[in-house]
Design a protein around this motif. Structure first.
Motif, PDB file in Angstrom:
ATOM      1  N   UNK A  99      31.707  41.574  22.813  1.00  0.00           N
ATOM      2  CA  UNK A  99      30.819  42.167  23.802  1.00  0.00           C
ATOM      3  C   UNK A  99      30.995  41.615  25.198  1.00  0.00           C
ATOM      4  N   UNK A 100      31.627  40.438  25.326  1.00  0.00           N
ATOM      5  CA  UNK A 100      31.882  39.837  26.643  1.00  0.00           C
ATOM      6  C   UNK A 100      33.349  39.914  27.051  1.00  0.00           C
ATOM      7  N   UNK A 101      34.212  40.224  26.114  1.00  0.00           N
ATOM      8  CA  UNK A 101      35.654  40.085  26.336  1.00  0.00           C
ATOM      9  C   UNK A 101      36.164  40.929  27.504  1.00  0.00           C
ATOM     10  N   UNK A 102      35.642  42.124  27.654  1.00  0.00           N
ATOM     11  CA  UNK A 102      36.145  43.012  28.692  1.00  0.00           C
ATOM     12  C   UNK A 102      35.156  43.182  29.843  1.00  0.00           C
ATOM     13  N   UNK A 103      34.301  42.183  29.977  1.00  0.00           N
ATOM     14  CA  UNK A 103      33.371  42.170  31.109  1.00  0.00           C
ATOM     15  C   UNK A 103      33.605  40.962  32.013  1.00  0.00           C
ATOM     16  N   UNK A 104      34.540  40.083  31.629  1.00  0.00           N
ATOM     17  CA  UNK A 104      34.786  38.852  32.372  1.00  0.00           C
ATOM     18  C   UNK A 104      36.196  38.890  32.956  1.00  0.00           C
ATOM     19  N   UNK A 105      36.296  38.610  34.252  1.00  0.00           N
ATOM     20  CA  UNK A 105      37.589  38.525  34.933  1.00  0.00           C
ATOM     21  C   UNK A 105      37.817  37.072  35.333  1.00  0.00           C
ATOM     22  N   UNK A 106      38.891  36.476  34.824  1.00  0.00           N
ATOM     23  CA  UNK A 106      39.157  35.043  34.991  1.00  0.00           C
ATOM     24  C   UNK A 106      40.120  34.774  36.141  1.00  0.00           C
ATOM     25  N   UNK A 130      44.223  44.916  43.859  1.00  0.00           N
ATOM     26  CA  UNK A 130      45.449  45.074  43.089  1.00  0.00           C
ATOM     27  C   UNK A 130      45.893  43.735  42.502  1.00  0.00           C
ATOM     28  N   UNK A 131      46.403  43.784  41.292  1.00  0.00           N
ATOM     29  CA  UNK A 131      46.953  42.594  40.656  1.00  0.00           C
ATOM     30  C   UNK A 131      46.002  41.875  39.731  1.00  0.00           C
ATOM     31  N   UNK A 132      44.705  42.149  39.800  1.00  0.00           N
ATOM     32  CA  UNK A 132      43.731  41.478  38.942  1.00  0.00           C
ATOM     33  C   UNK A 132      43.552  42.270  37.653  1.00  0.00           C
ATOM     34  N   UNK A 133      43.461  41.528  36.523  1.00  0.00           N
ATOM     35  CA  UNK A 133      43.304  42.185  35.224  1.00  0.00           C
ATOM     36  C   UNK A 133      42.208  41.497  34.425  1.00  0.00           C
ATOM     37  N   UNK A 134      41.535  42.275  33.580  1.00  0.00           N
ATOM     38  CA  UNK A 134      40.441  41.748  32.777  1.00  0.00           C
ATOM     39  C   UNK A 134      40.952  40.910  31.608  1.00  0.00           C
ATOM     40  N   UNK A 135      42.047  41.303  31.003  1.00  0.00           N
ATOM     41  CA  UNK A 135      42.498  40.650  29.777  1.00  0.00           C
ATOM     42  C   UNK A 135      43.575  39.601  30.020  1.00  0.00           C
ATOM     43  N   UNK A 136      43.734  39.173  31.250  1.00  0.00           N
ATOM     44  CA  UNK A 136      44.810  38.234  31.556  1.00  0.00           C
ATOM     45  C   UNK A 136      44.287  37.149  32.492  1.00  0.00           C
ATOM     46  N   UNK A 137      45.081  36.103  32.670  1.00  0.00           N
ATOM     47  CA  UNK A 137      44.778  35.074  33.659  1.00  0.00           C
ATOM     48  C   UNK A 137      45.198  35.581  35.040  1.00  0.00           C
ATOM     49  N   UNK A 138      44.342  35.397  36.013  1.00  0.00           N
ATOM     50  CA  UNK A 138      44.643  35.815  37.378  1.00  0.00           C
ATOM     51  C   UNK A 138      44.792  34.563  38.238  1.00  0.00           C
ATOM     52  N   UNK A 139      46.029  34.117  38.491  1.00  0.00           N
ATOM     53  CA  UNK A 139      46.218  32.895  39.290  1.00  0.00           C
ATOM     54  C   UNK A 139      45.636  33.053  40.691  1.00  0.00           C
ATOM     55  N   UNK A 140      44.979  32.017  41.160  1.00  0.00           N
ATOM     56  CA  UNK A 140      44.425  32.018  42.518  1.00  0.00           C
ATOM     57  C   UNK A 140      45.591  32.003  43.513  1.00  0.00           C
ATOM     58  N   UNK A 141      45.552  32.841  44.553  1.00  0.00           N
ATOM     59  CA  UNK A 141      46.662  32.861  45.523  1.00  0.00           C
ATOM     60  C   UNK A 141      46.891  31.501  46.155  1.00  0.00           C
ATOM     61  N   UNK A 142      48.130  31.231  46.501  1.00  0.00           N
ATOM     62  CA  UNK A 142      48.470  29.954  47.141  1.00  0.00           C
ATOM     63  C   UNK A 142      48.028  29.917  48.595  1.00  0.00           C
ATOM     64  N   UNK A 143      48.053  31.058  49.270  1.00  0.00           N
ATOM     65  CA  UNK A 143      47.648  31.117  50.668  1.00  0.00           C
ATOM     66  C   UNK A 143      46.125  31.044  50.768  1.00  0.00           C
ATOM     67  N   UNK A 144      45.631  30.188  51.679  1.00  0.00           N
ATOM     68  CA  UNK A 144      44.186  29.980  51.798  1.00  0.00           C
ATOM     69  C   UNK A 144      43.448  31.253  52.199  1.00  0.00           C
ATOM     70  N   UNK A 145      44.008  32.005  53.152  1.00  0.00           N
ATOM     71  CA  UNK A 145      43.338  33.227  53.594  1.00  0.00           C
ATOM     72  C   UNK A 145      43.314  34.277  52.486  1.00  0.00           C
ATOM     73  N   UNK A 146      44.422  34.399  51.763  1.00  0.00           N
ATOM     74  CA  UNK A 146      44.463  35.351  50.658  1.00  0.00           C
ATOM     75  C   UNK A 146      43.485  34.946  49.551  1.00  0.00           C
ATOM     76  N   UNK A 147      43.373  33.633  49.307  1.00  0.00           N
ATOM     77  CA  UNK A 147      42.440  33.130  48.315  1.00  0.00           C
ATOM     78  C   UNK A 147      41.001  33.495  48.685  1.00  0.00           C
ATOM     79  N   UNK A 148      40.678  33.264  49.946  1.00  0.00           N
ATOM     80  CA  UNK A 148      39.328  33.564  50.415  1.00  0.00           C
ATOM     81  C   UNK A 148      39.046  35.063  50.323  1.00  0.00           C
TER      82      UNK A 148
END
Length: 380
Positions: A184-191, A128-146
């Motif tokens: 062709x790559x725009x909606x295949x990459x999650x950042x 939940x919370x991840x999107x293909x067409x947007x920036x997905x900030x890395x969580x601040x919590x180390x465990x959540x990031x992992x």
């Protein structure tokens, strides 16, 4: 049959695929409106909604269009039944062209979904919370990031890109890199975007992936399992300038990465087979070709049945001839019976004579009258 990733066939280079979740309402109506608008605008040749069993919430949409003016593309989007989430529907999309896919071709996703920010069709299908067409900030919590780096690529149909900001970017740098990629790559990459102070924590979380993001650069998370000879450092980019310019070095790494012979993700092979085997949106030429194929298949089956019948008839005739030859053959001579004992022979007398010979006693004279005339004479 094994379901492990190593046993799945590689993705053909003629195939474009994506997977996501539409979190809004009325997913089916959104698809119908978009397909109708594209057909009216001559973007699509045609579209269809094949029938499905009434007892399932699964829905299927087909679309056909041409790229470069002459290359046919067939695509099939499947809306899966709602699962444990009340919001939206998960979708699978597979498109196949009649020649290897080119990144400059339009994205099949925008043939079915509107390419506007107000329609949330591009969410990750599991995290939940991840999107293909947007920036997905890395969580601040180390465990959540992992956890994100571990769970997001698992079973994903997308390419996962981790980007580190060397410094706080301006307005142009805060735009998703997907906007700068070819269609062709725009909606295949999650950042996944890491802030400047998160470099050490991000690389700690990426250790189990076997990769490391350079300062101010980016890295592509490896597929699972990684292909033979895979070198993670070949897909690490040392500099990604977040100034709105085209990321040429990153684009080169993405193209090489997507060209790798990777196993198809879970569910992709079945969706591609469904597209090929159950396609309904056929042109007149395709219908004629299909009917000719069916006629050829039936003719081949009939010929095989005829050959089997002839072989069966020949075997039956040979069996009848063998049976007739057996019946006409002369009977074999009767076996001679074992010689029977003389009618007057007595087992007791036989034993008596044998006992007398062994003990050296009185002679047992024979008479011509046979065994019945034999007597034991007293020598006195």
């Amino acid at each position: 049959m094994s379901n492990s990733a190593s046993d799945r066939s590689p993705i053909p280079d003629t195939v474009w695929q994506a997977r996501g979740r539409h979190t809004g309402t009325s997913s089916e109506d959104v698809l119908r409106r978009t397909l109708r608008r594209h057909k009216d605008g001559k973007i699509l040749d045609d579209f269809a909604e094949p029938p499905v069993p009434q007892d399932t919430a699964r829905r299927v949409f087909e679309a056909r269009w041409r790229v470069d003016g002459e290359v046919p593309v067939r695509a099939r989007l499947t809306l899966l039944p709602p699962r444990d989430r009340a919001d939206g529907r998960e979708w699978l999309l597979v498109a196949e062209a009649e020649r290897p896919w080119e990144d400059s071709w339009p994205s099949p996703a925008t043939m079915f979904w509107p390419d506007t920010d107000d329609v949330p069709w591009d969410h990750h299908h599991t995290v939940a919370g991840l999107r293909l067409r947007d920036i997905n900030p890395v969580p601040a919590d180390d465990k959540a990031m992992r956890r994100v780096f571990r769970d997001a690529p698992r079973g994903s149909w997308s390419v996962h890109l981790v980007v580190h900001e060397a410094m706080t970017p301006d307005e142009r740098g805060r735009l998703p890199l997907a906007r700068l990629l070819p269609p062709g790559l725009r909606h295949r990459v999650l950042e996944h975007r890491a802030a400047p102070h998160q470099l050490r924590a991000v690389n700690w979380a990426l250790r189990e992936q076997g990769v490391e993001v350079p300062r101010g650069g980016a890295v592509l998370l490896p597929p699972r399992p990684a292909p033979d000879g895979y070198d993670a450092m070949e897909y690490a980019v040392r500099n990604v300038f977040l100034d709105g310019s085209e990321p040429a070095e990153l684009l080169d790494a993405l193209r090489r990465f997507t060209a790798l012979p990777k196993p198809a993700p879970e569910g992709a092979a079945e969706t591609l087979a469904d597209l090929r085997d159950n396609w309904t949106l056929m042109t007149l030429e395709e219908q004629l070709a299909r009917e000719r194929g069916l006629v050829a298949m039936y003719a081949e089956a009939l010929e095989a049945m005829t050959r089997s019948r002839d072989l069966y008839r020949e075997a039956a005739e040979q069996a009848h001839e063998a049976l007739a030859a057996y019946r006409d053959a002369p009977a074999p001579p009767a076996e001679r019976p074992e010689p029977a004992a003389p009618p007057g022979a007595s087992p007791l007398r036989q034993f008596t004579r044998t006992f007398a010979r062994l003990t050296g006693g009185a002679k047992v004279p024979r008479t011509r009258g046979g065994d019945d005339a034999d007597e034991v004479k007293d020598p006195s």
